[in-house]
Structure formats: C-alpha cells, structure tokens
Write an enzyme that holds these catalytic residues in place. Structure first.
Site, PDB file in Angstrom:
ATOM      1  N   LYS A  41       2.265  -3.071   8.800  1.00 31.86           N
ATOM      2  CA  LYS A  41       3.531  -2.355   8.596  1.00 31.86           C
ATOM      3  C   LYS A  41       4.693  -3.268   8.972  1.00 31.86           C
ATOM      4  O   LYS A  41       4.745  -3.813  10.072  1.00 31.86           O
ATOM      5  CB  LYS A  41       3.576  -1.083   9.438  1.00 31.86           C
ATOM      6  CG  LYS A  41       4.858  -0.259   9.216  1.00 31.86           C
ATOM      7  CD  LYS A  41       4.979   0.905  10.189  1.00 31.86           C
ATOM      8  CE  LYS A  41       4.060   2.023   9.832  1.00 31.86           C
ATOM      9  NZ  LYS A  41       4.315   3.235  10.683  1.00 31.86           N
ATOM     10  N   GLY A  44       7.901   3.830   2.902  1.00 38.00           N
ATOM     11  CA  GLY A  44       8.560   5.019   3.431  1.00 38.00           C
ATOM     12  C   GLY A  44       9.910   4.663   4.005  1.00 38.00           C
ATOM     13  O   GLY A  44      10.417   3.554   3.844  1.00 38.00           O
ATOM     14  N   GLY A  45      10.514   5.630   4.690  1.00 39.09           N
ATOM     15  CA  GLY A  45      11.838   5.432   5.237  1.00 39.09           C
ATOM     16  C   GLY A  45      11.882   4.332   6.275  1.00 39.09           C
ATOM     17  O   GLY A  45      12.878   3.635   6.427  1.00 39.09           O
ATOM     18  N   GLN A  46      10.770   4.144   7.004  1.00 38.10           N
ATOM     19  CA  GLN A  46      10.757   3.174   8.083  1.00 38.10           C
ATOM     20  C   GLN A  46      10.395   1.771   7.624  1.00 38.10           C
ATOM     21  O   GLN A  46      10.916   0.787   8.139  1.00 38.10           O
ATOM     22  CB  GLN A  46       9.783   3.607   9.178  1.00 38.10           C
ATOM     23  CG  GLN A  46       9.872   2.747  10.434  1.00 38.10           C
ATOM     24  CD  GLN A  46       8.756   3.053  11.401  1.00 38.10           C
ATOM     25  OE1 GLN A  46       7.625   3.292  10.989  1.00 38.10           O
ATOM     26  NE2 GLN A  46       9.056   3.053  12.684  1.00 38.10           N
ATOM     27  N   ASP A  81       5.137  14.904  13.407  1.00 36.19           N
ATOM     28  CA  ASP A  81       5.334  14.712  11.967  1.00 36.19           C
ATOM     29  C   ASP A  81       4.023  14.916  11.219  1.00 36.19           C
ATOM     30  O   ASP A  81       3.632  14.107  10.380  1.00 36.19           O
ATOM     31  CB  ASP A  81       5.902  13.323  11.687  1.00 36.19           C
ATOM     32  CG  ASP A  81       6.541  13.220  10.294  1.00 36.19           C
ATOM     33  OD1 ASP A  81       6.883  14.278   9.724  1.00 36.19           O
ATOM     34  OD2 ASP A  81       6.696  12.094   9.789  1.00 36.19           O
ATOM     35  N   VAL A  98       4.073  -0.976   3.973  1.00 33.53           N
ATOM     36  CA  VAL A  98       2.736  -1.271   4.486  1.00 33.53           C
ATOM     37  C   VAL A  98       2.028  -2.155   3.462  1.00 33.53           C
ATOM     38  O   VAL A  98       1.964  -1.813   2.276  1.00 33.53           O
ATOM     39  CB  VAL A  98       1.923   0.009   4.750  1.00 33.53           C
ATOM     40  CG1 VAL A  98       0.513  -0.345   5.216  1.00 33.53           C
ATOM     41  CG2 VAL A  98       2.607   0.869   5.797  1.00 33.53           C
ATOM     42  N   LEU A 122       0.821  -1.214   0.000  1.00 32.99           N
ATOM     43  CA  LEU A 122       0.000   0.000   0.000  1.00 32.99           C
ATOM     44  C   LEU A 122       0.851   1.258   0.000  1.00 32.99           C
ATOM     45  O   LEU A 122       0.452   2.289  -0.535  1.00 32.99           O
ATOM     46  CB  LEU A 122      -0.903   0.018   1.243  1.00 32.99           C
ATOM     47  CG  LEU A 122      -1.968  -1.070   1.352  1.00 32.99           C
ATOM     48  CD1 LEU A 122      -2.611  -1.034   2.734  1.00 32.99           C
ATOM     49  CD2 LEU A 122      -3.023  -0.890   0.269  1.00 32.99           C
TER      50      LEU A 122
END
Length: 362
Positions: free
Chosen positions: A54, A35-37, A151, A40, A32
C-alpha cells in the site's frame, strides 16, 4: 514508531529499493486496488513471496497518521480472518505497508459482480459471515488490546484462495482502554454502513461495529449494495428496505434467488432475524459481536435444529419510527460539519479509505 509502543517492533522493515523492485517501480499494471488513502500494488519479494504493497497517493499529515495507526493496530493482532501485515518501509515520507497477498478480491466483488465463477451458495455466504463475525469479536474482546474497527463494509473484507474472509483496512481503527465504553470522535464512515447513533452523538461504541456488520449480513442475504435502487424508486439505503420488508413479512421476496437453490429457508430466516437485531436503532439492544459470532457458528455447524425465531429476539424497546429512520442516504453533511462520509458504488473497491484528515479522539 519506537518499539516501546507495544508491537511496533514486530513489523519487518523493508527498504524502498526492495519494494520498488518488487512492484516493478510501482507499475500501473500491478495495481490491485485504489481508494481515498492510496494505491495497493501486487509485488514479488526476492524470496518469491507474493505481497500487496500500500502506497499513499498524496503526502499529508492525515494519511501519515492513518498509515502509522494501521501499523500499530495490525502489529498487535493475530487472527486467521484478519489480513496480516508483513512489514513496512519507513524510508518514504508516508510509510509503505506490506501485507500478505489475498487473491480473490473483496466480498463486495463476490456479492455484486456478475462473475458466474464466483461461489455464491448459501453455505459460502454463511461461512463468510461467521468468519467476519469471529474476527470482529476477536478485535472487541480477545485481542491483547480491545479494538474498534470503525469501517466494516463488504469492500473491506478480502477473500483468499479458498474464499475465506480476511478483514482489512485498519487506518481509522482505534484501540480502547479497558475502562472505556466509547470513543467521542469526528463522525467518519461510509453511507449505508454508518451507525445512526454514532451519526447523531459522535460516540462510537462496539455496537457501532455491530451495526455495520448487520449491513454486511443484509448484503449477503439480498445480493444488494448498501446503497441501491429498488424498482422505480430512487436510490436508498439497503437497511431501510430490509427493515421494511421484515416488518411487512416480505423477507422471502428480497432474499437473493441464488440462496433458495440450497433450500436452507430456516437458516436464512434465522440469519435475517440476527441481522435485524444488529440493526436496532438503540445500540443497547444490539447483540455483542461475541454473541453474533456464536450464533452464526451454531447455525453454520448445524448443531441441532435451528433455534426458533422467537428465541432469537431479545427484549426490544418499541421505537415508534418508520423504516426510513434507518435511511441516511438523503442526509446532507452540510448541516453536520464534523461529518465526513464516503458513499458506496460499483467503484467502491479495496482499499477505500476515508478521504479526510485523521481525527483526534477527545
């Protein structure tokens, strides 16, 4: 992760096998967002529920702490405009987090994608702004523990089947003791959304979230990204462009043309003035999120006439600086070794987490 940390015992525990089956072995077709982390994935549980899972892309201590922090934060809050954490899996080196599935992507997509099926009326934008403000106000002053999100940006706002806002991504959020007024931390944030005071002092306050929300309001008003190209000029911060336009009384020239179809000029001007207050360089003169939420709700429900613009303004400190004071796109982080920022772009999709080690509060 013990239950005595308050709320962590409420998170349902999933097995790794269960989530592998739900996501078809974390199939790339189920992604979906990235990102950096982490990634998903869309999944279906054995009871038929659709969820979002996630999973960290890499294994390091920083990501582990961010995942655990998100579990800790989300397990203690409950608000209709905050994404719900359904549970987690602790059998893997970095926890897998399981959320309710939110089907309509991010607010960033709604504002910036050229999809004609997206509803972009003024009523929708004002409602979404009100819902986000309500959620952040809840975090600051109504949750069981006060929380700074840290954030806030359009790519961290999800939209459900009725395009209602759901604030997400709490990996870098922090709970605040009742006697605390700020956090002193390594500077983290996203270009275009970062509070200038926080950038300069490393002190994050509730008014830092207010500033970031102000940027989101301006995105909703203008249809522009937080870092954009204006005319023949170089890429620059949307805030400096907006503040200069307000100073020169050119607001009507920069508002998204789709908004004027609804003819709500007084409301648009009132919201723009509210955004200007949120973006004050001096955090002391920004409104609280509770005040912002109340003002937006009053405008949205149209209880009486729009409040005169002069009454929307609080006493402000006269800051003898040009609009470029709000522009942080040209700042080099090499002179600020403790600063770690990400930039916004068309690829800034949920969930974009900060690419850094989890900082320690001082």
């Amino acid at each position: 992760m013990s239950s005595n940390q308050g709320g962590l015992d409420k998170a349902k525990l999933f097995s790794s096998k269960e989530l592998e089956i739900a996501t078809d072995q974390f199939n790339g077709n189920r992604i979906l967002g990235c990102g950096g982390q982490g990634m998903v994935y869309k999944g279906m549980l054995s009871d038929g529920r659709i969820v979002a899972v996630k999973k960290s892309k890499t294994i390091n201590e920083g990501y582990l702490e961010q995942f655990i922090n998100e579990i800790f934060i989300l397990s203690q809050i409950d608000h209709r405009n905050i994404v719900k954490l359904l549970g987690c899996c602790l059998e893997t080196e970095v926890p897998l987090l399981v959320y309710e599935f939110i089907p309509n992507g991010t607010l960033s997509h709604l504002i910036h994608d050229q999809n004609e099926e997206y509803p972009r009326s003024w009523d929708i934008r004002l409602r979404v702004a009100t819902e986000i403000a309500s959620a952040i106000s809840y975090l600051h002053s109504s949750a069981s523990i006060s929380i700074y999100h840290r954030d806030i940006k359009s790519s961290n706002i999800l939209l459900d089947e009725k395009f209602r806002a759901k604030v997400s991504d709490f990996g870098t959020s922090r709970s605040i003791n009742i006697d605390q007024t700020h956090l002193t931390t390594q500077v983290l944030g996203t270009f275009g959304y970062l509070d200038p005071e926080y950038f300069q002092s490393s002190q994050f306050t509730e008014k830092s979230d207010v500033y970031s929300f102000g940027v989101v309001i301006v995105e909703l008003l203008t249809g522009k990204m937080a870092i954009s190209t204006f005319g023949l000029q170089e890429r620059r911060g949307l805030v400096s462009y907006f503040m200069l336009s307000m100073e020169e009384n050119h607001l009507l020239d920069i508002v998204d043309a789709e908004i004027w179809k609804d003819g709500q000029k007084e409301e648009v001007v009132a919201v723009a003035q509210l955004a200007k207050r949120c973006l004050n360089l001096d955090g002391r003169y920004r409104p609280t999120m509770k005040e912002v939420a109340m003002e937006l709700e009053r405008l949205r429900t149209r209880q009486g006439d729009c409040i005169p613009i002069d009454q929307l303004k609080q006493v402000e400190v006269v800051v003898k600086k040009s609009a470029e004071s709000w522009d942080f796109t040209s700042f080099s982080t090499e002179h600020y070794p403790n600063c770690n920022m990400t930039s916004t772009s068309e690829s800034d999709v949920h969930p974009l987490m900060l690419e850094s080690s989890f900082e320690q509060d001082l």
